[in-house]
Design a protein around this motif. Structure first.
Motif, PDB file in Angstrom:
ATOM      1  N   GLY A   1       0.825  -1.200   0.000  1.00 27.74           N
ATOM      2  CA  GLY A   1       0.000   0.000   0.000  1.00 27.74           C
ATOM      3  C   GLY A   1       0.858   1.249   0.000  1.00 27.74           C
ATOM      4  O   GLY A   1       2.040   1.223  -0.330  1.00 27.74           O
ATOM      5  N   SER A   2       0.251   2.360   0.356  1.00 27.77           N
ATOM      6  CA  SER A   2       0.971   3.634   0.401  1.00 27.77           C
ATOM      7  C   SER A   2       0.770   4.252   1.776  1.00 27.77           C
ATOM      8  O   SER A   2       0.140   3.676   2.654  1.00 27.77           O
ATOM      9  CB  SER A   2       0.474   4.572  -0.696  1.00 27.77           C
ATOM     10  OG  SER A   2      -0.910   4.808  -0.548  1.00 27.77           O
ATOM     11  N   GLY A   3       1.319   5.438   1.952  1.00 23.37           N
ATOM     12  CA  GLY A   3       1.140   6.144   3.211  1.00 23.37           C
ATOM     13  C   GLY A   3       2.092   5.705   4.300  1.00 23.37           C
ATOM     14  O   GLY A   3       1.759   5.753   5.491  1.00 23.37           O
ATOM     15  N   LEU A   4       3.305   5.263   3.912  1.00 22.85           N
ATOM     16  CA  LEU A   4       4.291   4.881   4.910  1.00 22.85           C
ATOM     17  C   LEU A   4       4.798   6.117   5.655  1.00 22.85           C
ATOM     18  O   LEU A   4       4.855   7.216   5.112  1.00 22.85           O
ATOM     19  CB  LEU A   4       5.469   4.169   4.240  1.00 22.85           C
ATOM     20  CG  LEU A   4       5.155   2.836   3.543  1.00 22.85           C
ATOM     21  CD1 LEU A   4       6.396   2.298   2.860  1.00 22.85           C
ATOM     22  CD2 LEU A   4       4.614   1.824   4.538  1.00 22.85           C
ATOM     23  N   GLU A   5       5.171   5.928   6.888  1.00 20.18           N
ATOM     24  CA  GLU A   5       5.650   7.039   7.713  1.00 20.18           C
ATOM     25  C   GLU A   5       7.002   7.526   7.206  1.00 20.18           C
ATOM     26  O   GLU A   5       7.871   6.736   6.845  1.00 20.18           O
ATOM     27  CB  GLU A   5       5.768   6.580   9.165  1.00 20.18           C
ATOM     28  CG  GLU A   5       6.193   7.684  10.114  1.00 20.18           C
ATOM     29  CD  GLU A   5       6.295   7.201  11.553  1.00 20.18           C
ATOM     30  OE1 GLU A   5       6.795   7.964  12.396  1.00 20.18           O
ATOM     31  OE2 GLU A   5       5.877   6.057  11.815  1.00 20.18           O
TER      32      GLU A   5
END
Length: 732
Positions: A439-443
């Protein structure tokens, strides 16, 4: 379906201010259209044109330079067009004592370019290292040197981080290229060159056009261009360009991209102009073609070539999602007839979410080890510049002066939990069996910050009607900090009073022919040493490079030509025998480039360009005497267009480019091999229902040539396959 669902499906969520500005633009356009219907446009247009002429030299007035297609055809190198040269101010290519290239929006449309390498297909000094629809889409080398993806790209003169960002070429007025070192003009950057995208600005005439396109294997695109002037005497202008493309790419991937560019200006008084521009783009693509790493490859020749259109190397689990935002505002004030003041500020933000493989080539049979990288990255650039430009006389001499200051703050954010791991082995000629969906949205965390504060000045002194000299200097205070994941300071570098000078001597053989000799220096950011080296984590000082150039430019009604002899000495950094990453020695680039174009008879236009390049590592390099990786020894390009006399409005054309052997790695024992690409196209202009209609068709890589393309030191990729593009535009 609610609004959020609509935004999610289209992949485009505009910031609220940009939504409002876009609606205002359309409202203004509608108002202007009603005014034209009422018969008032005939009075407004001359006033707008007069106002644009009064404010000549401003960014929003530049499109008026290209007054007609026929004028551009007679001036194919566009040497008379004003170009942005940073601290030198705005001057024509002919008056710029450095090698430059300008590609107009009409040329981009006729050839239906899809990546940066296609933009400069006619320039032998530029080598394409890119694949469309991937993070490599803007990788090019100029005179054998890479363009700095952090500092080598600008939009309307404003910096932005280009990595992974493919510009919507439909939205551009032209693309400018300054070859070589640009330290004085633009500040810190590698000495390959600077690419400046010039967006479309409000025109003196109303513009309403729509076009629809198709690109193999199934990418459909739509583009709208709307420009109006409104208010008393047409004092305000607005232009909006919107592009959407979606479908199946040639390597069985998917693309969904939305881009909007908004330009506003106000000619408030005879002497005062203001403007504001905004760009917002969101792109989602899958099915990336992996890069192939040769650092562990022991053979001295590459495996058999494969098509860049293959889907054997990866699947839809690999993706690249990007977002670009750029907001600019500026003021131009005509202080006196001879002096102007320009100031502008910009904010850019770019983000990437990548899941992509790197294939480590193991042997000549094509076996590889598939390593996957997954992470998020983000960059921000805040930039301000103020500059006085003017003329004065001291005795018999005339001075053209540019005095100014700039401030830039760049931040780089990287994933704190990014992953890099090995999936398994495979073969280039068999389907890749490995998949890793993410997915996306990694810190992310703040990895580094860079601040540049600069003062600059240049003086072009007209000694006689023919002789002039240029002297300029940039004074920079530079600060670079890198941080650990926990936010603590990892390393820091400070240096004040860094000087990057430039000098040039120019001689006009005739009014339209300029002979010059120039010298310029550049500085590039010091590297943060990787953890694999003995001094991992160290922050090295900036590197200084030098460029010497002798050239000539000549522009005439039916032909134009330019040539340059150059030497670039680039400071080098590499790992020594103790595995310590050090700065030592130089990479030397010496060469000659020459090109020209001529109109033959009433229908033929013939252009050609060639570059001969000699490179080597010198002075302390581990590979002393070896050719520099990524620098072909010989490149030649040619283009022919023909206006078909018995079909009014029909033009056909063909272009070809040969790229010679290119070293893949500094050891000098592996080459890509030479290859030639041939493209053909046609465009037909007619009228249907009282409207201008332009139909375009293009075939790139006509022979479907398979070839290995140099991408970066130790990296190669398969070249793009044959592709067919179609486009239809209607102007209202």
């Amino acid at each position: 379906m609610n609004n959020q669902d609509t935004q999610r499906r289209t992949g485009l969520t505009l910031p609220r201010p940009l939504q409002i500005a876009a609606w205002l633009t359309f409202a203004a356009a509608a108002q202007s259209s009603l005014a034209q219907t009422a018969g008032s446009a005939n009075a407004a247009a001359p006033a707008a044109a007069s106002s644009a002429a009064t404010s000549s030299g401003t960014e929003h007035a530049l499109p008026a330079v290209n007054v007609s297609a026929s004028a551009e055809a007679d001036s194919p190198l566009h040497l008379g067009i004003p170009v942005s040269t940073g601290a030198l101010g705005s001057r024509s290519q002919l008056e710029t004592p450095f090698s430059t290239t300008v590609v107009t929006g009409e040329d981009l449309a006729d050839r239906q370019v899809n990546k940066l390498g296609d933009v400069f297909a006619g320039d032998a000094s530029v080598t394409d290292n890119s694949n469309a629809y991937s993070a490599w889409a803007t990788y090019i080398t100029i005179r054998g040197l890479p363009v700095d993806w952090q500092n080598g790209f600008r939009i309307d003169g404003n910096p932005f981080i280009s990595y992974g960002i493919t510009m919507p070429y439909d939205n551009l007025e032209r693309v400018e290229l300054l070859k070589g070192a640009g330290g004085f003009m633009y500040g810190f950057a590698q000495p390959g060159g600077v690419v400046n995208y010039v967006t479309k600005k409000p025109d003196a005439r109303p513009v309403t056009s729509f076009d629809f396109g198709y690109r193999m294997d199934g990418v459909l695109s739509q583009h709208a261009d709307l420009s109006r002037r409104f208010g008393p005497d047409g004092m305000f202008g607005a232009r909006i360009n919107y592009t959407h493309e979606e479908g199946k790419t040639y390597n069985a991937g998917d693309i969904n991209r939305n881009s909007v560019a908004l330009a506003l200006d106000g000619q408030l008084t005879r002497d005062l102009d203001v403007y504001a521009n905004a760009i917002y783009q969101q792109s989602r693509s899958s099915g990336q073609t992996p890069a192939i790493y040769t650092g562990s490859y022991t053979a001295t020749s590459l495996p058999a070539t494969i098509s860049g259109g293959t889907n054997l190397l990866g699947g839809t689990d690999q993706h690249l999602n990007t977002n670009l935002q750029l907001y600019t505002a500026g003021v131009r004030y005509q202080i006196t007839p001879d002096w102007t003041f320009n100031t502008s500020a910009s904010y850019s933000k770019s983000a990437r979410d990548r899941n992509e493989s790197t294939l480590t080539l193991l042997n000549q049979a094509g076996d590889y080890s598939d390593s996957r990288w997954n992470g998020d990255e983000g960059h921000q650039d805040i930039y301000w510049q103020g500059m006085f430009e003017g003329r004065l006389k001291t005795g018999p001499f005339t001075h053209q002066l540019a005095l100014g200051a700039s401030w830039q703050h760049q931040t780089n954010d990287y994933s704190s939990v990014s992953k890099y791991f090995t999936l398994g082995d495979g073969n280039l000629y068999q389907p890749n069996p490995w998949r890793y969906y993410s997915g996306s949205g990694l810190e992310t965390y703040r990895a580094s910050e860079i601040t540049q504060k600069a003062l600059f000045a240049s003086d072009t002194i007209q000694l006689t009607n023919r002789w002039s000299i240029l002297a300029g200097v940039r004074y920079t205070n530079y600060a670079q900090d890198s941080y650990n994941i926990d936010g603590s300071l990892a390393s820091s570098y400070r240096q004040n009073g860094i000087l990057t000078p430039t000098f040039a001597l120019m001689y006009k053989l005739e009014p339209n022919t300029n002979l010059y000799a120039s010298y310029v220096e550049s500085l590039e950011q010091g590297a943060i040493v990787g953890s694999i080296y003995a001094n991992g984590g160290a922050l090295l000082r900036p590197l200084r490079s030098r460029q010497y150039e002798i050239g000539i430019k000549s522009e005439h009604e039916r032909w134009s030509a330019n040539a340059a002899l150059f030497r670039i000495e680039r400071a080098a950094a590499y790992a020594n025998d103790q595995n310590v990453y050090v700065q030592d020695g130089n990479s030397i680039y010496e060469g000659i480039e020459a090109g020209g174009s001529v109109r033959l008879g009433r229908g033929w236009q013939v252009a050609g360009d060639v570059m001969l390049l000699d490179t080597w590592y010198a002075k302390g390099q581990a590979y002393n005497g070896q050719r520099v990786a990524g620098a072909p020894q010989f490149v030649a390009a040619a283009r022919v267009t023909y206006d078909v006399p018995f079909v009014a409005g029909l033009q056909v054309g063909a272009d070809a480019k040969y790229t010679g052997n290119t070293e893949v790695r500094p050891a000098g024992n592996l080459e890509t091999g030479g290859y030639m690409l041939v493209n053909i196209g046609a465009n037909y202009m007619t009228r249907l229902g009282g409207h201008d209609v332009t139909l375009r068709a293009a075939i790139d890589n006509l022979t479907n040539r398979r070839y290995w393309m140099y991408q970066y030191s130790d990296y190669i990729g398969p070249g793009d396959p044959r592709t067919v593009s179609l486009n239809a535009r209607i102007d209202f």
